[in-house]
Design a protein around this motif. Structure first.
Motif, PDB file in Angstrom:
ATOM      1  N   HIS A   1      44.337 -18.073  41.664  1.00 27.08           N
ATOM      2  CA  HIS A   1      42.994 -17.546  42.130  1.00 27.08           C
ATOM      3  C   HIS A   1      42.219 -18.049  41.145  1.00 27.08           C
ATOM      4  CE1 HIS A   1      43.229 -15.063  45.850  1.00 27.08           C
ATOM      5  NE2 HIS A   1      44.571 -15.124  45.235  1.00 27.08           N
ATOM      6  N   ALA A   2      40.897 -18.203  41.349  1.00 30.02           N
ATOM      7  CA  ALA A   2      39.566 -18.525  40.501  1.00 30.02           C
ATOM      8  C   ALA A   2      39.283 -17.295  39.802  1.00 30.02           C
ATOM      9  CB  ALA A   2      38.630 -19.396  41.062  1.00 30.02           C
ATOM     10  N   CYS A   3      39.683 -17.098  38.623  1.00 36.22           N
ATOM     11  CA  CYS A   3      39.152 -15.767  37.777  1.00 36.22           C
ATOM     12  C   CYS A   3      37.950 -16.191  36.770  1.00 36.22           C
ATOM     13  CB  CYS A   3      40.392 -15.093  36.958  1.00 36.22           C
ATOM     14  SG  CYS A   3      41.607 -14.413  38.398  1.00 36.22           S
ATOM     15  N   ILE A   4      37.112 -15.154  36.805  1.00 39.03           N
ATOM     16  CA  ILE A   4      35.973 -15.445  35.778  1.00 39.03           C
ATOM     17  C   ILE A   4      36.016 -14.808  34.549  1.00 39.03           C
ATOM     18  CG2 ILE A   4      33.367 -15.093  35.724  1.00 39.03           C
ATOM     19  CD1 ILE A   4      33.410 -15.140  38.502  1.00 39.03           C
ATOM     20  N   ALA A   5      36.342 -15.647  33.448  1.00 38.82           N
ATOM     21  CA  ALA A   5      36.526 -15.062  32.216  1.00 38.82           C
ATOM     22  C   ALA A   5      35.161 -14.757  31.353  1.00 38.82           C
ATOM     23  CB  ALA A   5      37.240 -15.849  31.354  1.00 38.82           C
ATOM     24  N   PHE A   6      34.884 -13.753  30.687  1.00 33.94           N
ATOM     25  CA  PHE A   6      33.660 -13.576  29.981  1.00 33.94           C
ATOM     26  C   PHE A   6      34.032 -13.024  28.597  1.00 33.94           C
ATOM     27  CE2 PHE A   6      33.966  -9.725  32.438  1.00 33.94           C
ATOM     28  CZ  PHE A   6      33.290  -8.623  31.646  1.00 33.94           C
ATOM     29  N   GLY A   7      32.954 -13.063  27.606  1.00 31.59           N
ATOM     30  CA  GLY A   7      32.980 -12.157  26.446  1.00 31.59           C
ATOM     31  C   GLY A   7      33.026 -13.354  25.294  1.00 31.59           C
ATOM     32  N   SER A   8      32.893 -12.964  24.223  1.00 36.90           N
ATOM     33  CA  SER A   8      32.964 -13.608  22.852  1.00 36.90           C
ATOM     34  C   SER A   8      34.178 -13.101  21.815  1.00 36.90           C
ATOM     35  CB  SER A   8      31.650 -13.400  22.009  1.00 36.90           C
ATOM     36  OG  SER A   8      30.791 -14.163  22.961  1.00 36.90           O
ATOM     37  N   PRO A   9      35.519 -13.799  21.994  1.00 34.57           N
ATOM     38  CA  PRO A   9      35.807 -15.068  22.931  1.00 34.57           C
ATOM     39  C   PRO A   9      36.140 -14.303  24.280  1.00 34.57           C
ATOM     40  CG  PRO A   9      37.651 -14.196  21.726  1.00 34.57           C
ATOM     41  CD  PRO A   9      36.369 -13.623  21.196  1.00 34.57           C
ATOM     42  N   PRO A  10      36.110 -15.102  25.413  1.00 32.83           N
ATOM     43  CA  PRO A  10      36.277 -14.779  26.665  1.00 32.83           C
ATOM     44  C   PRO A  10      37.753 -14.077  26.853  1.00 32.83           C
ATOM     45  CG  PRO A  10      35.539 -16.882  26.717  1.00 32.83           C
ATOM     46  CD  PRO A  10      35.823 -16.761  25.218  1.00 32.83           C
ATOM     47  N   ASN A  11      37.860 -13.082  27.712  1.00 34.96           N
ATOM     48  CA  ASN A  11      39.043 -12.263  27.907  1.00 34.96           C
ATOM     49  C   ASN A  11      39.851 -13.001  29.108  1.00 34.96           C
ATOM     50  OD1 ASN A  11      41.260 -10.593  28.162  1.00 34.96           O
ATOM     51  ND2 ASN A  11      39.788  -8.950  29.293  1.00 34.96           N
TER      52      ASN A  11
END
Length: 306
Positions: free
Chosen positions: A188-198
């Motif tokens: 699936h297309a999963c959206i990663a975000f954060g610094s660094p992305p999780n």
């Protein structure tokens, strides 16, 4: 004893300032005096604490260990002094807070005005950033962060649980189908975000088993609100907190992807430095947030169960 404590104070200020000359300016001492006190401390301990060059200053292994203990000691002294002072005065002054964009807008946006109604002598400066910043360097009093705190030089006060879910829009599920188990997220297309992305998502099954899935997708950002918006627009699945996506789940704009699996909570913490002790304004703010957020979470979890 008092003289030794001053040597320790000089040492910690040298580390924080990054050089002997900068520490001398901050302490209002001459450079030779600062250098002499640091050398005297090293002689007394019988080890070198700092490697000094013309341009750089680096802690030795012994120096790093000693510095961590000194920071805690001085923080406890500051806290003891502040507790005595706070008994004679109310909470007041400028409170500098930092938090992520999503938490600032969805939680602090309504909580801080309510807090100021209770404590009118406090002024709040809220700085919004999804990047973890150094509180000592930036001068912030409190940071709101999630999950485990790796830095032992900071104090972490747990405010509330932080239950999370993987969710996506109805349109996304129509196009791509629904994952049946965490391992299916690899397709699936999963959206990663954060610094660094999780990109390592953890799950717990009904039988208590745990698993970690390395996810990927075409969309990555350092901003949680952008990730939220992408999920609403059908860009992919996102791992978000219930306090953030709860209204969208209730309205049907988002749907839980894996209802049979639980995502481990990443508790909300208030973080503040040892070096400042617990000022009255920090103490009442942390207590207020804990009370309000725990009450809000009880409501969110009740609605989710319904």
């Amino acid at each position: 004893m008092i003289d030794s404590l001053l040597d320790v104070t000089v040492f910690t200020r040298v580390v924080t300032a990054g050089s002997l000359s900068a520490a001398a300016r901050e302490l209002g001492m001459s450079l030779p005096v600062v250098s002499k006190r640091l050398a005297r401390l090293e002689d007394r301990l019988g080890v070198r604490l700092v490697n000094r060059t013309t341009r750089r200053l680096n802690l030795t292994e012994e120096g790093a260990e000693f510095h961590e203990r000194c920071v805690r000691l001085l923080g406890e002294i500051d806290e003891a002094e502040e507790r005595v002072r706070s008994r004679k005065r109310g909470a007041s002054g400028l409170l500098k807070v930092t938090a992520t964009a999503a938490f600032a807008r969805r939680q602090l946006g309504w909580l801080i005005p309510r807090f100021l109604e209770r404590y009118p002598d406090i002024r709040v400066q809220l700085d919004v950033s999804d990047t973890v910043i150094d509180l000592v360097q930036t001068g912030h009093d409190v940071a709101i962060r999630f999950g485990t705190l790796p830095d032992s030089s900071l104090i972490a006060k747990r405010l509330a649980p932080n239950h999370r879910v993987v969710c996506g829009s109805p349109g996304y599920f129509t196009r791509r189908g629904r994952p049946k188990r965490p391992a299916d997220l690899k397709d699936h297309a999963c959206i990663a975000f954060g610094s660094p992305p999780n990109q390592d998502w953890q799950f717990e099954g009904r039988g208590g088993e745990t698993m970690t899935v390395r996810v990927s997708g075409p969309l990555v950002t350092n901003n949680g609100e952008v990730a939220h918006e992408w999920a609403l627009e059908g860009g992919g699945l996102v791992l978000k907190s219930l306090w953030d996506v709860g209204p969208d789940l209730d309205a049907g704009r988002l749907e839980v992807a894996l209802p049979g699996y639980r995502v481990p909570a990443a508790p909300i913490h208030a973080i503040y430095p040892h070096t400042r002790g617990i000022a009255a304004k920090v103490k009442v703010f942390v207590e207020f947030l804990g009370e309000e957020l725990r009450a809000a979470y009880r409501s969110v979890l009740h609605d989710a169960e319904l």
